[in-house]
Design a protein around this motif. Structure first.
Motif, mmCIF file in Angstrom:
data_model
loop_
_atom_site.group_PDB
_atom_site.id
_atom_site.type_symbol
_atom_site.label_atom_id
_atom_site.label_comp_id
_atom_site.label_asym_id
_atom_site.label_seq_id
_atom_site.Cartn_x
_atom_site.Cartn_y
_atom_site.Cartn_z
ATOM 1 N N ILE A 98 -6.697 -5.991 -3.708
ATOM 2 C CA ILE A 98 -5.472 -7.051 -3.460
ATOM 3 C C ILE A 98 -5.745 -8.389 -3.014
ATOM 4 C CG2 ILE A 98 -3.132 -6.990 -2.939
ATOM 5 C CD1 ILE A 98 -3.594 -4.806 -4.885
ATOM 6 N N LEU A 136 -9.737 -0.648 10.311
ATOM 7 C CA LEU A 136 -10.917 -0.995 9.347
ATOM 8 C C LEU A 136 -11.576 -2.326 9.464
ATOM 9 C CD1 LEU A 136 -9.272 -0.323 5.852
ATOM 10 C CD2 LEU A 136 -10.838 1.051 7.039
ATOM 11 N N VAL A 175 -6.836 4.500 11.469
ATOM 12 C CA VAL A 175 -8.011 3.810 11.844
ATOM 13 C C VAL A 175 -8.154 2.572 11.869
ATOM 14 C CG1 VAL A 175 -8.790 3.847 9.465
ATOM 15 C CG2 VAL A 175 -10.492 4.092 11.123
ATOM 16 N N GLY A 185 -4.784 -5.733 4.583
ATOM 17 C CA GLY A 185 -5.196 -7.046 4.785
ATOM 18 C C GLY A 185 -4.316 -7.781 5.674
ATOM 19 N N GLY A 202 0.803 -1.163 0.006
ATOM 20 C CA GLY A 202 -0.092 -0.014 0.009
ATOM 21 C C GLY A 202 0.972 1.403 -0.057
ATOM 22 N N TYR A 236 -7.023 -17.435 5.513
ATOM 23 C CA TYR A 236 -6.441 -16.367 4.636
ATOM 24 C C TYR A 236 -6.864 -16.861 3.292
ATOM 25 C CZ TYR A 236 -3.154 -13.302 2.495
ATOM 26 O OH TYR A 236 -2.508 -12.492 1.579
ATOM 27 N N PRO A 281 -1.381 -11.552 -5.791
ATOM 28 C CA PRO A 281 0.383 -11.461 -5.744
ATOM 29 C C PRO A 281 0.459 -12.959 -5.210
ATOM 30 C CG PRO A 281 -0.504 -9.541 -4.642
ATOM 31 C CD PRO A 281 -1.771 -10.371 -4.719
ATOM 32 N N GLY A 282 1.753 -13.258 -5.564
ATOM 33 C CA GLY A 282 2.448 -14.482 -4.867
ATOM 34 C C GLY A 282 3.055 -13.923 -3.808
ATOM 35 N N TRP A 283 4.169 -14.555 -3.262
ATOM 36 C CA TRP A 283 4.939 -13.858 -2.125
ATOM 37 C C TRP A 283 5.550 -12.403 -2.663
ATOM 38 C CZ3 TRP A 283 4.079 -15.265 2.485
ATOM 39 C CH2 TRP A 283 3.859 -16.694 2.902
ATOM 40 N N VAL A 284 5.489 -11.643 -1.573
ATOM 41 C CA VAL A 284 5.974 -10.234 -2.011
ATOM 42 C C VAL A 284 6.724 -9.736 -0.819
ATOM 43 C CG1 VAL A 284 5.284 -7.716 -2.525
ATOM 44 C CG2 VAL A 284 3.804 -9.618 -3.051
ATOM 45 N N SER A 291 4.912 -10.904 4.745
ATOM 46 C CA SER A 291 5.495 -12.217 4.189
ATOM 47 C C SER A 291 6.787 -12.675 5.205
ATOM 48 C CB SER A 291 6.043 -12.105 2.697
ATOM 49 O OG SER A 291 7.044 -10.955 2.669
ATOM 50 N N ARG A 346 -3.466 1.454 10.835
ATOM 51 C CA ARG A 346 -3.877 1.665 12.314
ATOM 52 C C ARG A 346 -2.675 2.438 12.919
ATOM 53 N NH1 ARG A 346 -3.861 -4.379 13.647
ATOM 54 N NH2 ARG A 346 -2.522 -4.326 12.121
ATOM 55 N N SER A 347 -1.543 2.395 12.339
ATOM 56 C CA SER A 347 -0.229 3.260 12.930
ATOM 57 C C SER A 347 -0.454 4.672 12.725
ATOM 58 C CB SER A 347 0.868 2.627 12.033
ATOM 59 O OG SER A 347 1.171 1.479 11.931
ATOM 60 N N LYS A 379 -9.481 -14.662 1.040
ATOM 61 C CA LYS A 379 -9.057 -13.848 -0.310
ATOM 62 C C LYS A 379 -9.704 -14.353 -1.502
ATOM 63 C CE LYS A 379 -5.829 -11.088 1.155
ATOM 64 N NZ LYS A 379 -6.015 -9.469 0.921
ATOM 65 N N THR A 427 7.517 -8.134 1.768
ATOM 66 C CA THR A 427 7.033 -6.977 2.827
ATOM 67 C C THR A 427 7.148 -7.670 4.152
ATOM 68 O OG1 THR A 427 4.735 -7.852 2.859
ATOM 69 C CG2 THR A 427 5.328 -6.155 1.176
ATOM 70 N N GLU A 428 6.586 -6.920 5.116
ATOM 71 C CA GLU A 428 6.453 -7.587 6.667
ATOM 72 C C GLU A 428 5.792 -8.575 6.738
ATOM 73 O OE1 GLU A 428 6.081 -4.791 10.061
ATOM 74 O OE2 GLU A 428 7.204 -3.359 9.336
HETATM 75 N N1 LIG Z 1 3.199 -9.535 1.250
HETATM 76 C C1 LIG Z 1 2.689 -10.907 0.596
HETATM 77 O O1 LIG Z 1 3.537 -11.877 0.388
HETATM 78 C C2 LIG Z 1 1.220 -10.905 0.065
HETATM 79 C C3 LIG Z 1 0.931 -11.631 -0.922
HETATM 80 C C4 LIG Z 1 -0.216 -11.795 -1.571
HETATM 81 C C5 LIG Z 1 -1.137 -10.923 -1.116
HETATM 82 N N2 LIG Z 1 -0.663 -10.126 -0.070
HETATM 83 C C6 LIG Z 1 -1.994 -8.868 0.103
HETATM 84 O O2 LIG Z 1 -1.288 -7.679 0.072
HETATM 85 C C7 LIG Z 1 -1.920 -6.700 0.907
HETATM 86 C C8 LIG Z 1 -0.881 -5.904 1.387
HETATM 87 O O3 LIG Z 1 0.169 -6.723 2.102
HETATM 88 P P1 LIG Z 1 1.791 -6.242 2.606
HETATM 89 O O4 LIG Z 1 2.289 -7.405 2.246
HETATM 90 O O5 LIG Z 1 1.923 -4.723 2.088
HETATM 91 O O6 LIG Z 1 1.221 -6.189 4.187
HETATM 92 P P2 LIG Z 1 1.944 -5.518 5.417
HETATM 93 O O7 LIG Z 1 3.208 -5.075 4.873
HETATM 94 O O8 LIG Z 1 1.530 -6.273 6.547
HETATM 95 O O9 LIG Z 1 0.795 -3.996 5.205
HETATM 96 C C9 LIG Z 1 -0.493 -4.128 5.749
HETATM 97 C C10 LIG Z 1 -1.038 -2.864 5.622
HETATM 98 O O10 LIG Z 1 -2.589 -2.969 5.950
HETATM 99 C C11 LIG Z 1 -2.636 -2.228 7.350
HETATM 100 N N3 LIG Z 1 -3.416 -2.825 8.041
HETATM 101 C C12 LIG Z 1 -3.561 -3.932 8.755
HETATM 102 N N4 LIG Z 1 -4.699 -4.048 9.624
HETATM 103 C C13 LIG Z 1 -5.233 -3.051 9.814
HETATM 104 C C14 LIG Z 1 -6.625 -2.679 10.184
HETATM 105 N N5 LIG Z 1 -7.111 -3.692 10.940
HETATM 106 N N6 LIG Z 1 -6.972 -1.732 10.054
HETATM 107 C C15 LIG Z 1 -6.222 -0.688 9.024
HETATM 108 N N7 LIG Z 1 -5.198 -0.905 8.350
HETATM 109 C C16 LIG Z 1 -4.760 -2.272 8.486
HETATM 110 C C17 LIG Z 1 -1.374 -1.854 7.917
HETATM 111 O O11 LIG Z 1 -1.115 -1.124 8.870
HETATM 112 P P3 LIG Z 1 -1.362 -0.986 10.375
HETATM 113 O O12 LIG Z 1 -0.530 -2.127 10.839
HETATM 114 O O13 LIG Z 1 -0.589 0.373 10.726
HETATM 115 O O14 LIG Z 1 -2.670 -1.040 10.697
HETATM 116 C C18 LIG Z 1 -0.348 -1.789 6.747
HETATM 117 O O15 LIG Z 1 -0.360 -0.642 6.108
HETATM 118 C C19 LIG Z 1 -2.799 -7.624 1.821
HETATM 119 O O16 LIG Z 1 -3.947 -7.581 1.652
HETATM 120 C C20 LIG Z 1 -2.041 -8.948 1.571
HETATM 121 O O17 LIG Z 1 -2.864 -9.911 2.139
HETATM 122 C C21 LIG Z 1 0.383 -9.744 0.326
#
Ligand SMILES: NC(=O)c1ccc[n+]([C@@H]2O[C@H](COP(=O)([O-])OP(=O)(O)OC[C@H]3O[C@@H](n4cnc5c(N)ncnc54)[C@H](OP(=O)(O)O)[C@@H]3O)[C@@H](O)[C@H]2O)c1
Length: 234
Positions: A123, A47, A45, A75, A15, A138, A168-171, A176, A34-35, A142, A173-174
Protein backbone atom coordinates in the motif's frame (compact mmCIF):
# COMPACT_ATOMS: atom_id res chain seq x y z
CA UNK A 1 -6.52 -25.44 0.81
CA UNK A 2 -7.30 -21.83 1.77
CA UNK A 3 -4.57 -19.32 0.97
CA UNK A 4 -2.88 -17.52 3.84
CA UNK A 5 -2.30 -13.79 4.24
CA UNK A 6 0.07 -11.80 6.42
CA UNK A 7 -1.15 -8.22 6.51
CA UNK A 8 0.39 -5.39 8.53
CA UNK A 9 -1.49 -2.59 10.30
CA UNK A 10 -4.82 -4.31 10.93
CA UNK A 11 -5.87 -2.58 14.16
CA UNK A 12 -7.86 -0.01 12.14
CA UNK A 13 -8.29 1.70 8.78
CA UNK A 14 -7.41 0.13 5.44
CA UNK A 15 -5.67 -2.89 7.02
CA UNK A 16 -8.65 -3.65 9.28
CA UNK A 17 -11.11 -3.49 6.39
CA UNK A 18 -8.88 -5.51 4.06
CA UNK A 19 -8.29 -8.26 6.59
CA UNK A 20 -12.03 -8.55 7.31
CA UNK A 21 -12.84 -8.63 3.61
CA UNK A 22 -10.25 -11.33 2.87
CA UNK A 23 -11.34 -13.49 5.79
CA UNK A 24 -14.96 -13.19 4.59
CA UNK A 25 -13.68 -14.62 1.28
CA UNK A 26 -12.14 -17.62 3.06
CA UNK A 27 -8.52 -16.52 3.44
CA UNK A 28 -6.71 -17.36 6.66
CA UNK A 29 -5.17 -14.12 7.89
CA UNK A 30 -2.67 -12.85 10.43
CA UNK A 31 -2.37 -9.16 11.27
CA UNK A 32 -0.63 -6.73 13.59
CA UNK A 33 -0.39 -3.23 15.00
CA UNK A 34 1.08 -1.65 18.13
CA UNK A 35 -2.37 -1.48 19.80
CA UNK A 36 -3.49 -4.33 21.97
CA UNK A 37 -6.22 -6.32 20.20
CA UNK A 38 -7.58 -9.56 21.65
CA UNK A 39 -7.52 -11.89 18.64
CA UNK A 40 -5.56 -15.09 18.16
CA UNK A 41 -4.50 -14.03 14.65
CA UNK A 42 -3.05 -10.67 15.77
CA UNK A 43 0.31 -9.62 17.23
CA UNK A 44 0.90 -6.39 19.08
CA UNK A 45 4.28 -5.29 17.75
CA UNK A 46 6.27 -2.25 16.66
CA UNK A 47 7.28 -2.82 13.05
CA UNK A 48 9.79 0.00 13.03
CA UNK A 49 12.38 -2.40 14.48
CA UNK A 50 14.21 -5.38 13.02
CA UNK A 51 13.15 -7.51 15.99
CA UNK A 52 9.50 -6.45 15.51
CA UNK A 53 9.51 -7.54 11.86
CA UNK A 54 11.13 -10.88 12.75
CA UNK A 55 8.69 -11.48 15.61
CA UNK A 56 5.77 -10.80 13.28
CA UNK A 57 7.10 -13.10 10.57
CA UNK A 58 7.72 -15.94 13.06
CA UNK A 59 4.31 -15.54 14.76
CA UNK A 60 2.49 -15.40 11.42
CA UNK A 61 4.29 -18.46 10.14
CA UNK A 62 3.50 -20.38 13.31
CA UNK A 63 -0.19 -19.46 13.10
CA UNK A 64 -0.65 -19.75 9.33
CA UNK A 65 1.72 -22.67 8.69
CA UNK A 66 3.10 -20.94 5.60
CA UNK A 67 2.64 -17.52 3.99
CA UNK A 68 1.14 -17.23 0.50
CA UNK A 69 0.41 -13.52 0.48
CA UNK A 70 2.03 -10.49 2.12
CA UNK A 71 0.18 -7.18 2.25
CA UNK A 72 2.49 -4.36 3.35
CA UNK A 73 -0.06 -1.89 4.66
CA UNK A 74 1.16 -0.38 7.98
CA UNK A 75 2.43 3.13 7.48
CA UNK A 76 2.53 6.56 9.00
CA UNK A 77 2.06 10.08 7.64
CA UNK A 78 3.36 13.49 8.68
CA UNK A 79 2.59 16.93 7.38
CA UNK A 80 5.64 19.08 7.96
CA UNK A 81 7.85 21.32 5.86
CA UNK A 82 11.33 19.91 5.27
CA UNK A 83 13.07 22.47 7.48
CA UNK A 84 11.00 21.25 10.45
CA UNK A 85 11.95 17.58 10.05
CA UNK A 86 14.18 16.38 12.86
CA UNK A 87 16.47 13.39 12.37
CA UNK A 88 14.39 11.19 14.65
CA UNK A 89 11.23 11.72 12.56
CA UNK A 90 13.14 10.88 9.36
CA UNK A 91 14.50 7.76 11.03
CA UNK A 92 11.14 6.59 12.45
CA UNK A 93 9.10 7.09 9.29
CA UNK A 94 11.73 5.50 7.09
CA UNK A 95 11.89 2.48 9.36
CA UNK A 96 8.13 1.87 9.28
CA UNK A 97 7.28 2.93 5.71
CA UNK A 98 10.40 1.62 3.96
CA UNK A 99 12.53 -0.80 6.03
CA UNK A 100 9.60 -2.84 7.37
CA UNK A 101 7.94 -3.69 4.00
CA UNK A 102 11.34 -4.30 2.42
CA UNK A 103 12.55 -6.52 5.25
CA UNK A 104 9.25 -8.43 5.59
CA UNK A 105 9.30 -9.08 1.85
CA UNK A 106 12.82 -10.48 2.17
CA UNK A 107 11.59 -12.84 4.91
CA UNK A 108 8.58 -14.23 3.01
CA UNK A 109 10.16 -14.57 -0.44
CA UNK A 110 12.16 -17.77 0.27
CA UNK A 111 8.95 -19.61 1.26
CA UNK A 112 7.09 -18.23 -1.77
CA UNK A 113 9.91 -19.35 -4.06
CA UNK A 114 9.75 -22.86 -2.62
CA UNK A 115 5.97 -22.91 -3.11
CA UNK A 116 6.34 -21.48 -6.63
CA UNK A 117 3.46 -19.15 -5.82
CA UNK A 118 3.21 -15.86 -3.98
CA UNK A 119 1.67 -12.42 -3.92
CA UNK A 120 3.05 -9.21 -2.47
CA UNK A 121 0.75 -6.19 -2.40
CA UNK A 122 2.14 -2.90 -1.11
CA UNK A 123 0.00 0.00 0.00
CA UNK A 124 1.87 3.01 -1.32
CA UNK A 125 0.29 6.42 -1.83
CA UNK A 126 -0.55 8.85 -4.56
CA UNK A 127 1.89 11.14 -2.68
CA UNK A 128 4.68 8.79 -3.77
CA UNK A 129 3.62 9.14 -7.40
CA UNK A 130 2.91 12.85 -7.85
CA UNK A 131 4.62 14.34 -4.78
CA UNK A 132 2.85 16.12 -1.93
CA UNK A 133 4.26 19.50 -0.94
CA UNK A 134 4.40 19.68 2.85
CA UNK A 135 4.76 15.91 3.10
CA UNK A 136 8.16 15.37 1.45
CA UNK A 137 9.24 12.70 3.89
CA UNK A 138 6.03 10.71 3.42
CA UNK A 139 6.22 11.12 -0.39
CA UNK A 140 9.84 9.96 -0.38
CA UNK A 141 9.13 6.85 1.69
CA UNK A 142 6.10 5.93 -0.44
CA UNK A 143 7.85 6.50 -3.79
CA UNK A 144 10.22 3.68 -2.85
CA UNK A 145 7.45 1.21 -3.71
CA UNK A 146 7.46 2.23 -7.37
CA UNK A 147 11.02 1.02 -7.94
CA UNK A 148 10.80 -1.74 -5.38
CA UNK A 149 7.76 -3.37 -7.00
CA UNK A 150 9.31 -3.33 -10.47
CA UNK A 151 12.72 -4.61 -9.35
CA UNK A 152 11.35 -7.35 -7.10
CA UNK A 153 8.81 -8.37 -9.77
CA UNK A 154 11.72 -9.03 -12.12
CA UNK A 155 13.63 -10.97 -9.49
CA UNK A 156 10.77 -13.34 -8.64
CA UNK A 157 8.83 -13.53 -11.92
CA UNK A 158 9.88 -17.08 -12.73
CA UNK A 159 8.68 -18.36 -9.34
CA UNK A 160 4.99 -17.51 -9.85
CA UNK A 161 5.26 -14.55 -7.50
CA UNK A 162 3.78 -11.15 -8.34
CA UNK A 163 4.55 -7.82 -6.67
CA UNK A 164 2.27 -4.83 -7.07
CA UNK A 165 1.54 -1.53 -5.35
CA UNK A 166 -1.78 0.20 -4.77
CA UNK A 167 -1.47 3.97 -4.50
CA UNK A 168 -4.52 5.37 -2.73
CA UNK A 169 -5.51 9.01 -2.82
CA UNK A 170 -7.21 10.35 0.33
CA UNK A 171 -9.00 7.47 2.11
CA UNK A 172 -11.53 7.86 4.96
CA UNK A 173 -9.40 6.74 7.91
CA UNK A 174 -7.79 8.15 11.06
CA UNK A 175 -4.56 8.76 9.14
CA UNK A 176 -6.22 11.15 6.71
CA UNK A 177 -8.27 12.82 9.46
CA UNK A 178 -5.14 13.51 11.56
CA UNK A 179 -3.08 14.46 8.50
CA UNK A 180 -5.64 17.07 7.43
CA UNK A 181 -5.84 18.46 10.97
CA UNK A 182 -2.03 18.99 10.91
CA UNK A 183 -2.15 20.69 7.49
CA UNK A 184 -3.19 24.18 6.36
CA UNK A 185 -6.13 22.76 4.37
CA UNK A 186 -9.62 21.70 5.48
CA UNK A 187 -11.41 18.47 4.61
CA UNK A 188 -13.56 20.45 2.15
CA UNK A 189 -10.45 22.05 0.52
CA UNK A 190 -9.23 18.52 -0.20
CA UNK A 191 -12.59 17.33 -1.52
CA UNK A 192 -12.68 20.34 -3.86
CA UNK A 193 -9.53 19.22 -5.72
CA UNK A 194 -10.57 15.56 -6.07
CA UNK A 195 -12.30 15.02 -9.45
CA UNK A 196 -14.88 12.60 -7.96
CA UNK A 197 -15.47 14.99 -4.99
CA UNK A 198 -15.08 12.23 -2.42
CA UNK A 199 -12.53 10.28 -0.41
CA UNK A 200 -11.87 6.63 -1.25
CA UNK A 201 -13.43 4.14 1.18
CA UNK A 202 -11.17 1.43 2.71
CA UNK A 203 -13.31 -1.32 1.15
CA UNK A 204 -12.28 -0.09 -2.31
CA UNK A 205 -8.63 -0.78 -1.45
CA UNK A 206 -9.64 -4.19 -0.05
CA UNK A 207 -11.38 -5.08 -3.33
CA UNK A 208 -8.36 -4.16 -5.44
CA UNK A 209 -6.03 -6.11 -3.13
CA UNK A 210 -8.40 -9.08 -3.45
CA UNK A 211 -8.19 -8.90 -7.24
CA UNK A 212 -4.38 -8.69 -7.20
CA UNK A 213 -4.02 -11.87 -5.15
CA UNK A 214 -6.14 -14.02 -7.47
CA UNK A 215 -4.63 -16.65 -9.78
CA UNK A 216 -6.30 -14.78 -12.64
CA UNK A 217 -4.15 -11.70 -11.87
CA UNK A 218 -0.91 -13.63 -12.42
CA UNK A 219 0.07 -11.54 -15.46
CA UNK A 220 -0.15 -8.32 -13.51
CA UNK A 221 3.20 -7.68 -11.82
CA UNK A 222 5.58 -4.83 -11.07
CA UNK A 223 2.74 -2.36 -11.43
CA UNK A 224 1.66 0.62 -9.39
CA UNK A 225 -2.07 1.23 -9.56
CA UNK A 226 -3.49 4.60 -8.55
CA UNK A 227 -6.81 4.30 -6.69
CA UNK A 228 -7.42 7.97 -6.09
CA UNK A 229 -10.84 9.12 -7.33
CA UNK A 230 -9.05 10.86 -10.21
CA UNK A 231 -6.66 12.92 -8.06
CA UNK A 232 -3.56 11.92 -10.03
CA UNK A 233 -5.08 12.50 -13.49
CA UNK A 234 -4.17 16.10 -14.06
N1 LIG B 1 -5.72 7.16 4.65
C1 LIG B 1 -5.23 7.71 3.56
O1 LIG B 1 -5.70 8.75 3.07
C2 LIG B 1 -4.10 7.02 2.84
C3 LIG B 1 -3.75 7.49 1.56
C4 LIG B 1 -2.71 6.89 0.88
C5 LIG B 1 -2.01 5.85 1.45
N2 LIG B 1 -2.36 5.41 2.70
C6 LIG B 1 -1.55 4.33 3.26
O2 LIG B 1 -2.38 3.26 3.63
C7 LIG B 1 -1.80 2.56 4.73
C8 LIG B 1 -2.84 2.40 5.83
O3 LIG B 1 -3.26 3.70 6.20
P1 LIG B 1 -4.59 3.98 7.06
O4 LIG B 1 -5.19 5.20 6.47
O5 LIG B 1 -5.39 2.76 7.23
O6 LIG B 1 -3.87 4.42 8.42
P2 LIG B 1 -4.32 4.25 9.95
O7 LIG B 1 -5.78 4.31 10.07
O8 LIG B 1 -3.48 5.23 10.69
O9 LIG B 1 -3.82 2.76 10.27
C9 LIG B 1 -2.45 2.48 10.25
C10 LIG B 1 -2.23 1.05 10.72
O10 LIG B 1 -0.80 0.84 10.80
C11 LIG B 1 -0.48 0.41 12.14
N3 LIG B 1 0.84 0.93 12.54
C12 LIG B 1 1.23 2.22 12.59
N4 LIG B 1 2.49 2.32 13.08
C13 LIG B 1 2.88 1.05 13.35
C14 LIG B 1 4.07 0.47 13.87
N5 LIG B 1 5.14 1.23 14.23
N6 LIG B 1 4.14 -0.86 14.01
C15 LIG B 1 3.07 -1.66 13.68
N7 LIG B 1 1.94 -1.18 13.17
C16 LIG B 1 1.83 0.16 13.01
C17 LIG B 1 -1.59 1.02 12.99
O11 LIG B 1 -1.73 0.30 14.19
P3 LIG B 1 -1.30 0.86 15.65
O12 LIG B 1 -1.61 2.31 15.71
O13 LIG B 1 -2.09 0.00 16.54
O14 LIG B 1 0.17 0.63 15.73
C18 LIG B 1 -2.80 0.82 12.10
O15 LIG B 1 -3.29 -0.49 12.21
C19 LIG B 1 -0.57 3.37 5.15
O16 LIG B 1 0.59 2.80 4.64
C20 LIG B 1 -0.83 4.73 4.53
O17 LIG B 1 0.36 5.42 4.26
C21 LIG B 1 -3.38 5.96 3.40
Amino acid sequence: MNKTVLITGTSRGIGFETENFLSSKGYKTFGCGRSKVKKENYLSVDLSTKEGCEKLYNSAKKYLGHIDILINNAGTYAYSNIENADYETIDNMTKLNFYAPYYLSSLVIPDMKRQKWGRIVNIGSISGVVGEGGATLYSATKSMFLGFSKALALEVAKFGITVNTINPGWVETELSKNGIEESDLTYQDNIDVIPQKRFIMPIEIANLAYFLIQDEAKGLTGQSINLCAGLSCG
